[in-house]
Motif scaffolding. Structure first.
Motif, mmCIF file in Angstrom:
data_model
loop_
_atom_site.group_PDB
_atom_site.id
_atom_site.type_symbol
_atom_site.label_atom_id
_atom_site.label_comp_id
_atom_site.label_asym_id
_atom_site.label_seq_id
_atom_site.Cartn_x
_atom_site.Cartn_y
_atom_site.Cartn_z
ATOM 1 N N LEU A 35 55.453 15.523 26.094
ATOM 2 C CA LEU A 35 55.421 16.053 24.743
ATOM 3 C C LEU A 35 54.009 14.788 24.811
ATOM 4 C CD1 LEU A 35 57.497 18.043 22.569
ATOM 5 C CD2 LEU A 35 55.494 18.593 23.857
ATOM 6 N N VAL A 36 54.614 13.449 24.776
ATOM 7 C CA VAL A 36 53.489 12.630 24.350
ATOM 8 C C VAL A 36 52.161 12.731 25.226
ATOM 9 C CG1 VAL A 36 53.261 9.740 23.970
ATOM 10 C CG2 VAL A 36 55.097 11.296 22.338
ATOM 11 N N GLU A 37 52.962 12.254 26.711
ATOM 12 C CA GLU A 37 52.122 12.119 27.928
ATOM 13 C C GLU A 37 50.533 14.024 27.861
ATOM 14 O OE1 GLU A 37 51.906 12.178 32.638
ATOM 15 O OE2 GLU A 37 53.847 12.697 31.722
ATOM 16 N N LEU A 38 51.616 14.810 27.203
ATOM 17 C CA LEU A 38 50.590 16.389 26.950
ATOM 18 C C LEU A 38 49.582 16.434 26.328
ATOM 19 C CD1 LEU A 38 52.976 18.666 29.291
ATOM 20 C CD2 LEU A 38 51.125 17.013 30.184
ATOM 21 N N HIS A 39 50.243 15.544 24.461
ATOM 22 C CA HIS A 39 49.573 15.721 23.835
ATOM 23 C C HIS A 39 47.601 16.228 23.999
ATOM 24 C CE1 HIS A 39 48.571 12.042 22.795
ATOM 25 N NE2 HIS A 39 47.676 11.371 21.885
ATOM 26 N N LEU A 40 47.197 15.229 24.339
ATOM 27 C CA LEU A 40 45.400 15.073 25.007
ATOM 28 C C LEU A 40 45.146 16.072 25.935
ATOM 29 C CD1 LEU A 40 44.322 12.083 24.374
ATOM 30 C CD2 LEU A 40 44.411 12.807 23.247
ATOM 31 N N MET A 47 66.466 14.764 26.361
ATOM 32 C CA MET A 47 65.882 14.724 24.831
ATOM 33 C C MET A 47 64.945 13.874 25.153
ATOM 34 S SD MET A 47 66.543 14.229 20.815
ATOM 35 C CE MET A 47 67.155 15.913 20.893
ATOM 36 N N ILE A 48 65.381 12.378 26.314
ATOM 37 C CA ILE A 48 64.018 11.053 26.760
ATOM 38 C C ILE A 48 62.916 11.888 27.466
ATOM 39 C CG2 ILE A 48 63.170 9.439 27.966
ATOM 40 C CD1 ILE A 48 66.752 8.801 27.221
ATOM 41 N N LYS A 49 62.948 13.060 28.672
ATOM 42 C CA LYS A 49 62.402 13.411 28.887
ATOM 43 C C LYS A 49 61.411 14.499 28.569
ATOM 44 C CE LYS A 49 62.915 17.176 32.330
ATOM 45 N NZ LYS A 49 64.388 18.000 33.092
ATOM 46 N N ASP A 50 62.002 15.284 27.496
ATOM 47 C CA ASP A 50 61.177 16.257 26.747
ATOM 48 C C ASP A 50 60.185 14.966 25.816
ATOM 49 O OD1 ASP A 50 62.419 18.555 28.174
ATOM 50 O OD2 ASP A 50 63.598 18.590 26.405
ATOM 51 N N LEU A 67 56.060 9.641 17.282
ATOM 52 C CA LEU A 67 55.831 8.587 18.632
ATOM 53 C C LEU A 67 54.169 8.726 19.736
ATOM 54 C CD1 LEU A 67 58.585 7.973 19.969
ATOM 55 C CD2 LEU A 67 57.722 6.566 17.865
ATOM 56 N N HIS A 68 53.616 10.130 19.511
ATOM 57 C CA HIS A 68 52.258 10.588 20.296
ATOM 58 C C HIS A 68 51.439 9.509 20.616
ATOM 59 C CE1 HIS A 68 50.555 11.885 16.401
ATOM 60 N NE2 HIS A 68 48.995 11.743 17.318
ATOM 61 N N ASP A 69 51.415 8.681 19.399
ATOM 62 C CA ASP A 69 49.977 7.769 19.927
ATOM 63 C C ASP A 69 50.304 6.552 19.957
ATOM 64 O OD1 ASP A 69 47.271 9.286 19.600
ATOM 65 O OD2 ASP A 69 47.556 9.531 17.907
ATOM 66 N N ILE A 70 51.598 6.539 20.391
ATOM 67 C CA ILE A 70 52.190 4.749 20.034
ATOM 68 C C ILE A 70 51.558 4.161 21.293
ATOM 69 C CG2 ILE A 70 54.428 4.924 19.303
ATOM 70 C CD1 ILE A 70 56.030 4.955 21.827
ATOM 71 N N VAL A 90 50.362 5.563 29.151
ATOM 72 C CA VAL A 90 51.068 4.088 28.161
ATOM 73 C C VAL A 90 51.718 4.963 27.058
ATOM 74 C CG1 VAL A 90 50.242 2.170 26.687
ATOM 75 C CG2 VAL A 90 49.024 3.014 28.675
ATOM 76 N N GLY A 91 51.740 5.721 26.232
ATOM 77 C CA GLY A 91 52.285 6.164 25.096
ATOM 78 C C GLY A 91 53.392 6.848 25.764
ATOM 79 N N ALA A 92 53.561 7.833 26.560
ATOM 80 C CA ALA A 92 54.777 8.123 27.011
ATOM 81 C C ALA A 92 55.841 6.906 28.464
ATOM 82 C CB ALA A 92 54.329 9.316 28.408
ATOM 83 N N LYS A 93 55.627 6.019 28.363
ATOM 84 C CA LYS A 93 56.270 4.923 29.030
ATOM 85 C C LYS A 93 56.880 4.481 27.838
ATOM 86 C CE LYS A 93 53.443 4.408 32.886
ATOM 87 N NZ LYS A 93 52.936 3.414 33.779
ATOM 88 N N MET A 94 55.621 4.560 27.226
ATOM 89 C CA MET A 94 56.971 3.348 25.702
ATOM 90 C C MET A 94 57.619 4.473 25.073
ATOM 91 S SD MET A 94 53.104 1.720 24.014
ATOM 92 C CE MET A 94 54.364 1.051 22.774
ATOM 93 N N THR A 95 57.696 5.385 24.744
ATOM 94 C CA THR A 95 58.726 6.575 24.709
ATOM 95 C C THR A 95 60.261 6.793 25.259
ATOM 96 O OG1 THR A 95 56.570 8.079 23.599
ATOM 97 C CG2 THR A 95 58.904 9.341 23.750
#
Length: 315
Positions: A184-189, A177-180, A134-137, A159-164
């Protein structure tokens, strides 16, 4: 070859979750699904809507934790099931711009998942696998065609972190699990935000602080996110991340980065400033934490002096 005992239509009418189970078995066993079964999945995909979120989540987890999740996910997307259970995934199949200036985000995401799995050390890691998928959703919602012909995806990680978070909440995942995963999606860049320059001690401290207990997973996700076919570019990115991990290890040895705290605690702040509990203590604590992140550990007397100077400046 996977088939149903009776007709696929009867089987899926009795329990629509069996359509997802077909994809899961394909992923677990590396089997093919019979054409008539695939056809019934396409025709009846909307029936999955009557299945509870909890049952869908458990079937999806089993698929993601399998040996070949890419195979099962592809089947979910191709049959239209993903449109109902994980619509963010098929949405990654962005139409190509005329100059082909961006990668196929859907295929890229599946490749990142494959590469993340290759980096697992202690068996399947569901948090890492969901984050990789989901990192790029956030990209479809943030895509912009710039005047110079480039394609941009500004803030797609936010935006992806919120969608995740929204999707995982709908699928009734645990709050932890949702928080983790969303973190990770938020920090991946974050790694790429520092460019190719030398990392300062301050930048390393903040990277470790922001990742917290997810640091090991963030390492894996960031490395997996490199899917370029340019071997020179891939090697340069790998070396740069090797360098960051070395810097983290050095500072962790020197400063105990995993437990970064200000040099003075709340009680000491109250005593030094002569005030009781209240918002000012939190503000002072935050100031000292920023000082610690920026400059590293301070001697007690230095910390006291800095706190008094800050307090005086507050009026």
């Amino acid at each position: 070859m996977l088939r149903t005992p009776g007709t696929p239509e009867e089987s899926f009418s009795d329990d629509p979750l069996r359509m997802m189970r077909a994809a899961r078995f394909a992923a677990q066993l590396d089997f093919e699904v019979a054409p008539e079964v695939v056809a019934a999945m396409e025709e009846m995909s909307g029936r999955i809507e009557i299945v509870s979120a909890e049952r869908i989540r458990e079937e999806l987890n089993k698929l993601l934790l399998s040996a070949h999740p890419r195979k099962g996910l592809g089947l979910l997307v191709d049959t239209g099931l993903a449109d109902h259970v994980l619509p963010e995934l098929p949405s990654l199949r962005l139409e190509s711009d005329e100059h082909h200036r961006h990668k196929d985000v859907y295929e890229h995401s599946l490749t990142v998942l494959d590469q993340a799995i290759d980096l697992e050390e202690d068996g399947p890691d569901l948090v890492l696998r969901i984050a990789a998928l989901l990192h790029d959703i956030g990209k479809p919602r943030t895509r912009r065609f710039e005047k110079d012909g480039r394609v941009s995806f500004h803030h797609h990680e936010v935006v992806g972190a919120k969608m995740t978070k929204k999707r995982m909440t709908a699928l009734k995942y645990s709050n932890e699990m949702i928080k983790d995963v969303s973190r990770l999606v938020e920090l991946h860049l974050r790694f790429h935000g520092y460019g190719t320059g030398e990392w300062t001690d301050s930048a390393v401290r903040r990277y470790v602080r922001d990742a917290g207990p997810l640091l090991s997973r963030l390492h894996k996700l960031t490395r997996s996110d490199c899917t370029t076919r340019n071997k020179r570019k891939a090697a340069a990115l790998s070396r740069a991340y090797d360098g960051l991990e070395d810097r983290i290890a050095q500072l962790q040895e020197q400063e105990e980065l995993d437990a970064i705290r200000p040099d003075l605690d709340g009680n000491q702040i109250q005593e030094i400033l002569g005030i009781g509990p209240g918002p000012a203590i939190g503000q002072a604590y935050k100031f000292l934490l920023e000082l610690r992140l920026e400059n590293g550990p301070m001697e007690h007397d230095q910390a006291v002096t800095a706190l008094k100077e800050w307090w005086e400046a507050q009026g």
